[in-house]
Scaffold this motif. Sequence first.
Motif, PDB file in Angstrom:
ATOM      1  N   CYS A   1      -4.881   4.824  10.169  1.00 22.74           N
ATOM      2  CA  CYS A   1      -3.622   4.534  10.620  1.00 22.74           C
ATOM      3  C   CYS A   1      -3.381   3.187  11.364  1.00 22.74           C
ATOM      4  CB  CYS A   1      -3.038   5.840  11.581  1.00 22.74           C
ATOM      5  SG  CYS A   1      -1.295   5.520  12.078  1.00 22.74           S
TER       6      CYS A   1
ATOM      7  N   LEU B   1       0.863  -5.833   4.678  1.00 16.49           N
ATOM      8  CA  LEU B   1       0.843  -4.654   3.814  1.00 16.49           C
ATOM      9  C   LEU B   1       1.303  -4.955   2.490  1.00 16.49           C
ATOM     10  CD1 LEU B   1       2.899  -1.978   6.436  1.00 16.49           C
ATOM     11  CD2 LEU B   1       0.507  -1.927   5.432  1.00 16.49           C
TER      12      LEU B   1
ATOM     13  N   TYR C   1       0.794  -1.136  -0.122  1.00 14.92           N
ATOM     14  CA  TYR C   1      -0.114  -0.134   0.113  1.00 14.92           C
ATOM     15  C   TYR C   1       0.870   1.380  -0.141  1.00 14.92           C
ATOM     16  CZ  TYR C   1      -3.714  -3.129   1.603  1.00 14.92           C
ATOM     17  OH  TYR C   1      -4.705  -3.779   1.998  1.00 14.92           O
TER      18      TYR C   1
ATOM     19  N   VAL D   1       1.619   4.288   1.960  1.00 13.06           N
ATOM     20  CA  VAL D   1       0.983   4.830   3.201  1.00 13.06           C
ATOM     21  C   VAL D   1       2.055   5.648   3.697  1.00 13.06           C
ATOM     22  CG1 VAL D   1      -0.027   2.677   4.157  1.00 13.06           C
ATOM     23  CG2 VAL D   1       2.341   2.827   4.208  1.00 13.06           C
ATOM     24  N   THR D   2       1.639   6.513   4.776  1.00 11.71           N
ATOM     25  CA  THR D   2       2.585   7.351   5.134  1.00 11.71           C
ATOM     26  C   THR D   2       3.023   6.849   6.372  1.00 11.71           C
ATOM     27  OG1 THR D   2       0.852   9.507   4.302  1.00 11.71           O
ATOM     28  CG2 THR D   2       2.467   9.918   6.136  1.00 11.71           C
ATOM     29  N   TYR D   3       4.385   7.213   6.638  1.00 10.57           N
ATOM     30  CA  TYR D   3       5.201   6.480   7.804  1.00 10.57           C
ATOM     31  C   TYR D   3       5.321   7.761   8.733  1.00 10.57           C
ATOM     32  CZ  TYR D   3       9.120   4.389  10.184  1.00 10.57           C
ATOM     33  OH  TYR D   3      10.016   3.883  11.302  1.00 10.57           O
TER      34      TYR D   3
ATOM     35  N   PRO E   1      -5.050   0.579   4.859  1.00  6.63           N
ATOM     36  CA  PRO E   1      -4.473   1.728   5.799  1.00  6.63           C
ATOM     37  C   PRO E   1      -3.967   2.941   4.851  1.00  6.63           C
ATOM     38  CG  PRO E   1      -2.854  -0.021   5.365  1.00  6.63           C
ATOM     39  CD  PRO E   1      -4.128  -0.692   4.573  1.00  6.63           C
ATOM     40  N   ARG E   2      -3.932   4.015   5.669  1.00 12.45           N
ATOM     41  CA  ARG E   2      -3.136   5.175   4.876  1.00 12.45           C
ATOM     42  C   ARG E   2      -2.152   5.702   5.508  1.00 12.45           C
ATOM     43  NH1 ARG E   2      -7.988   9.294   4.787  1.00 12.45           N
ATOM     44  NH2 ARG E   2      -9.470   8.000   5.725  1.00 12.45           N
ATOM     45  N   ALA E   3      -1.836   5.171   6.699  1.00 10.48           N
ATOM     46  CA  ALA E   3      -0.515   5.490   7.483  1.00 10.48           C
ATOM     47  C   ALA E   3      -0.105   4.364   8.520  1.00 10.48           C
ATOM     48  CB  ALA E   3      -0.773   6.793   8.243  1.00 10.48           C
ATOM     49  N   VAL E   4       0.943   4.422   8.968  1.00 14.53           N
ATOM     50  CA  VAL E   4       1.564   3.453   9.915  1.00 14.53           C
ATOM     51  C   VAL E   4       2.140   4.124  10.865  1.00 14.53           C
ATOM     52  CG1 VAL E   4       1.691   1.393   8.417  1.00 14.53           C
ATOM     53  CG2 VAL E   4       3.576   2.732   8.642  1.00 14.53           C
TER      54      VAL E   4
END
Length: 258
Positions: free
Chosen positions: A25, A38, A2, A4-6, A47-50
């Motif tokens: 998140c 993931l 994905y 995703v923003t970290y 998910p959009r962030a972790v």
Amino acid sequence: MYDVTYLRPTNLKDAVQLYRATPGCRPLAGGTDLMVMLHARTLRPAPRAVLDVWSLLELKGVRRSQGMLEIGAAESYTGIIRSRDAQEHVPALVAAARTIGAAQIQNRGTLGGNLANASPAGDTLPVLLAYDAVVVTDRRSIPIDQFFTGYRKTALQPDELIVAVRMPLGRRVVFRKVGTRAAQAISKVVTAVSRSPARVALGAVAEVPLRARRAEAALERGDVEGAIAAVADDIRPIDRRTVAQNVLRSLLDDLART
Ligand SMILES: Cc1cc2nc3c(=O)[nH]c(=O)nc-3n(C[C@H](O)[C@H](O)[C@H](O)COP(=O)(O)OP(=O)(O)OC[C@H]3O[C@@H](n4cnc5c(N)ncnc54)[C@H](O)[C@@H]3O)c2cc1C
């Protein structure tokens, strides 16, 4: 994988704020479950962030606190295995940690990850049930027997972080994992037992890790044979219909996306 923003907070307070402020998140501890999901794109919703909690000092360590043994949610299995306090006070948890994966997984996998992942076959989970562990989050304490609410479902709110796990001192618990291989295997039956108080906890026999209440009642009366007979009535073999429904849903989702 994905897109995703970290997010990498440096303390628990910032982590809690970021987690609450970031919809979609997912916490990332050792990543031994999450990275697989993931990469395979099997998470619903995507998910959009972790939120990386691996390095948070507040989630590390094994210590005695308020007459309990407290283990940080992001403490690794290796850390638990090596801890003198864990060896002395929760040897059954140390025994379970030793059976998890191989060295690489023990170095990265965490107790918080095993709990939040809530696999019916998670090896530490029956042990935590037998110890009457308490799951401490950023906002409350959840008794372990109220933590697993359904197949891979927990009592955690969507923005709730596990901070630590507490267990009483002085309880004698024994653990056994019966699987095809001791390590690197999805466990077949995991059992943890205490005589006083009577606790019989099992994994990989139902949609959630569970306490065998009839067996416990027999054990409370000192009726060992009764407990052994009763445990068969206590377990619900994992429902294949539910598994099939979950797999079908996941495959149909995949088809819809491609
Ligand atoms: C090769 C291999 C072998 C394995 N063998 C075993 C085995 O023998 N027995 C077994 O039980 N498991 C096994 N596992 C599964 C895995 O290693 C464990 O479940 C491990 O405890 C997960 O911890 P983690 O820190 O890697 O979790 P992660 O992968 O980081 O996270 C898992 C889940 O927990 C959530 N999460 C993590 N930390 C928190 C937190 N503090 N608060 C809220 N949510 C959180 C994440 O968002 C995610 O949903 C194996 C995995 C692999 C890849």
